[in-house]
Design a protein around this motif. Structure first.
Motif, short mmCIF file in Angstrom:
data_model
loop_
_atom_site.label_atom_id
_atom_site.label_comp_id
_atom_site.label_asym_id
_atom_site.label_seq_id
_atom_site.Cartn_x
_atom_site.Cartn_y
_atom_site.Cartn_z
N THR A 4 -27.85 17.04 3.88
CA THR A 4 -26.70 16.17 3.58
C THR A 4 -27.23 14.84 3.06
O THR A 4 -28.15 14.25 3.65
CB THR A 4 -25.85 15.95 4.83
OG1 THR A 4 -25.43 17.22 5.35
CG2 THR A 4 -24.61 15.13 4.49
N TYR A 5 -26.64 14.38 1.97
CA TYR A 5 -27.12 13.18 1.31
C TYR A 5 -25.96 12.22 1.05
O TYR A 5 -24.78 12.61 1.03
CB TYR A 5 -27.79 13.52 -0.03
CG TYR A 5 -28.95 14.47 0.08
CD1 TYR A 5 -30.18 14.05 0.57
CD2 TYR A 5 -28.82 15.81 -0.31
CE1 TYR A 5 -31.25 14.91 0.67
CE2 TYR A 5 -29.88 16.69 -0.20
CZ TYR A 5 -31.10 16.24 0.29
OH TYR A 5 -32.16 17.11 0.39
N ILE A 32 -18.95 18.05 -2.13
CA ILE A 32 -18.63 16.69 -1.71
C ILE A 32 -17.80 16.75 -0.45
O ILE A 32 -16.76 17.43 -0.40
CB ILE A 32 -17.88 15.94 -2.82
CG1 ILE A 32 -18.79 15.75 -4.04
CG2 ILE A 32 -17.38 14.59 -2.31
CD1 ILE A 32 -18.09 15.16 -5.25
N ILE A 33 -18.22 16.04 0.59
CA ILE A 33 -17.47 16.01 1.84
C ILE A 33 -16.79 14.67 2.09
O ILE A 33 -15.94 14.56 2.95
CB ILE A 33 -18.36 16.39 3.04
CG1 ILE A 33 -19.57 15.47 3.15
CG2 ILE A 33 -18.82 17.83 2.93
CD1 ILE A 33 -20.44 15.76 4.36
N GLU A 34 -17.18 13.64 1.33
CA GLU A 34 -16.52 12.34 1.42
C GLU A 34 -16.83 11.56 0.15
O GLU A 34 -17.97 11.55 -0.31
CB GLU A 34 -17.02 11.57 2.65
CG GLU A 34 -16.30 10.26 2.90
CD GLU A 34 -16.82 9.55 4.14
OE1 GLU A 34 -16.62 8.32 4.23
OE2 GLU A 34 -17.43 10.21 5.00
N ALA A 35 -15.80 10.92 -0.40
CA ALA A 35 -16.01 10.13 -1.63
C ALA A 35 -15.09 8.92 -1.63
O ALA A 35 -13.91 9.02 -1.28
CB ALA A 35 -15.77 10.98 -2.87
N PHE A 52 -22.49 14.26 0.28
CA PHE A 52 -22.41 15.64 -0.17
C PHE A 52 -23.43 16.52 0.54
O PHE A 52 -24.44 16.03 1.08
CB PHE A 52 -22.59 15.74 -1.69
CG PHE A 52 -23.92 15.25 -2.21
CD1 PHE A 52 -24.98 16.13 -2.39
CD2 PHE A 52 -24.13 13.91 -2.50
CE1 PHE A 52 -26.21 15.70 -2.85
CE2 PHE A 52 -25.35 13.46 -2.97
CZ PHE A 52 -26.40 14.35 -3.15
N VAL A 53 -23.16 17.81 0.52
CA VAL A 53 -24.04 18.80 1.13
C VAL A 53 -24.62 19.69 0.04
O VAL A 53 -23.90 20.16 -0.84
CB VAL A 53 -23.26 19.68 2.15
CG1 VAL A 53 -24.17 20.78 2.70
CG2 VAL A 53 -22.72 18.82 3.27
N ALA A 54 -25.93 19.89 0.10
CA ALA A 54 -26.60 20.79 -0.84
C ALA A 54 -26.56 22.21 -0.27
O ALA A 54 -27.17 22.49 0.75
CB ALA A 54 -28.04 20.35 -1.06
N GLU A 55 -25.81 23.10 -0.94
CA GLU A 55 -25.51 24.41 -0.36
C GLU A 55 -26.26 25.58 -1.03
O GLU A 55 -26.10 26.72 -0.62
CB GLU A 55 -24.01 24.69 -0.43
CG GLU A 55 -23.18 23.73 0.41
CD GLU A 55 -21.70 24.02 0.33
OE1 GLU A 55 -21.01 23.83 1.36
OE2 GLU A 55 -21.23 24.42 -0.77
#
Length: 285
Positions: A4-5, A32-35, A52-55
Motif C-alpha cells: 500500500t502506497y 485506489i482506496i482513498e483520494a 492505493f494498493v498494488a494488486e
C-alpha cells in the motif's frame, strides 16, 4: 498484505492531472482506496493525495514506482512524493519540563494508535527521563544556556542525522530554535503552541488571555519556521471559558486541548495528509 502506497502531488493547476494519475495506476493494476484533491484558485496550484494498493501478481516496488512516475511528473511540473505505508516514520520528541503532551504521545504510540517509530526523546532538562525510559526509549539530556546554544543544537542535529529522523515534534520544548536548526528541520518539525494563534504569542499565553478576559482559549499545532510562532498552521482547537475561570484553570483546560491538537497534527503528518501551500497548509483529513 498487499503493498500500500501514498502519492502526494503539488503542481500548477491544469487539465488532465487526475486522468494521468489514475490511468498510470490502473495500468499497473493498482486500486485506489482513498483520494483527495484541491485546487487553490489564488495561486493556481493543484494538490492531490492518493492512497492505493498494488494488486498485480508482481507489484512494482517503491523505487520502481518512483522511476515510472517521473515522466508524468515532468509533464505536469509536479512535486510528486511516494511513500510506502509499511514504513513507519522515525520521530524524535523534544520536551522541557511540561510533560502532558509527551505522556499523551507516548500513550498513543504504545497503544498502536500512532503509527511511528519514536527513536529518541531530547530535553534541555532531566525531568522526563523516568517516563521516557519506562517506555523503553533513549533519553538525551542536552542542557542549554545562552552561551552554549550553538553547541547544544550541534548535538541535536548530530542525533537527527545519526538516527535518521523524519519528523521532530516539539512537545512543549520551551526553547526558540536558531535559524540554522529551523533550516535543517524545514517542513519536518511540528510545534504545539499553547494559544490560538495568531493571538497571544510568546510566554504565558494563558495568563495573557486571562488578563484580556477572553471567552475562548485554544491551542495551535504549526510547522516551525524562523518567525516565532508564525509557521504554517496544521491544526487548531478551542474551548469556551468564562469570567469564573482563573488563569490556572485556563492552563489546565489548555493542556487537554494541546494534547489532542498535537496528536492530530502528528498523525496527519505521518499519514502524509499535510501539504504546504506557502504560509498555509492543505490538510486532507
Amino acid at each position: 498484505m498487499l503493498p500500500t502506497y501514498i502519492l502526494t502531488i503539488r503542481c500548477p493547476d491544469q487539465r488532465g492531472i487526475v486522468a494521468a494519475v489514475t490511468t498510470f495506476l490502473a495500468h499497473r493494476e493498482c486500486s485506489i482506496i482513498e483520494a483527495h484533491q484541491h485546487q487553490d484558485a489564488g495561486s493556481g496550484t493543484f494538490f492531490m493525495r492518493v492512497m492505493f494498493v498494488a494488486e498485480g501478481d508482481a507489484p512494482p516496488a517503491l523505487d520502481q514506482f518512483r522511476a515510472e512516475i517521473t515522466p508524468i511528473a515532468a509533464q505536469f511540473a509536479m512535486e510528486a512524493s511516494l511513500y510506502d505505508c509499511a514504513v513507519k516514520p522515525r520521530v524524535m520528541i523534544m520536551v522541557s519540563k511540561f510533560g502532558h503532551c509527551l505522556y499523551d504521545l507516548l500513550h498513543r504510540w504504545r497503544s498502536g494508535h500512532l503509527p511511528v517509530d519514536i527513536v529518541a526523546v531530547v530535553s534541555n532538562h532531566d525531568d522526563m527521563r523516568a517516563i521516557t525510559e519506562w517506555h523503553g526509549l533513549d533519553y538525551h539530556h542536552l542542557p542549554v544556556t545562552k552561551d552554549t546554544k550553538a553547541q547544544q543544537e550541534d548535538q541535536i542535529i548530530a542525533r537527527i542525522d545519526r538516527l535518521g529522523v523524519d519528523l521532530v515534534v516539539l512537545a512543549r520544548y520551551m526553547q526558540i530554535l536558531s535559524p540554522r536548526l529551523c533550516a535543517v528541520l524545514s517542513g519536518r518539525c511540528i510545534n504545539i503552541h499553547h494559544s490560538f494563534l495568531p493571538s497571544f504569542k510568546g510566554a504565558k499565553p494563558y495568563h495573557q488571555a486571562h488578563a484580556r478576559g477572553v471567552k475562548i482559549i485554544g491551542a495551535t499545532a504549526h510547522y516551525v519556521t524562523t518567525d516565532l510562532d508564525e509557521g504554517p498552521i496544521i491544526e487548531q482547537e478551542t474551548r469556551r471559558v468564562s469570567h469564573a475561570r482563573s488563569a490556572d484553570d485556563l492552563v489546565t483546560i489548555g493542556e487537554e486541548v494541546e494534547c489532542s491538537v498535537l496528536a492530530r497534527a502528528v498523525r496527519w503528518q505521518v499519514d502524509h495528509r499535510v501539504l504546504l501551500n506557502g504560509q498555509q497548509t492543505i490538510v486532507f483529513d
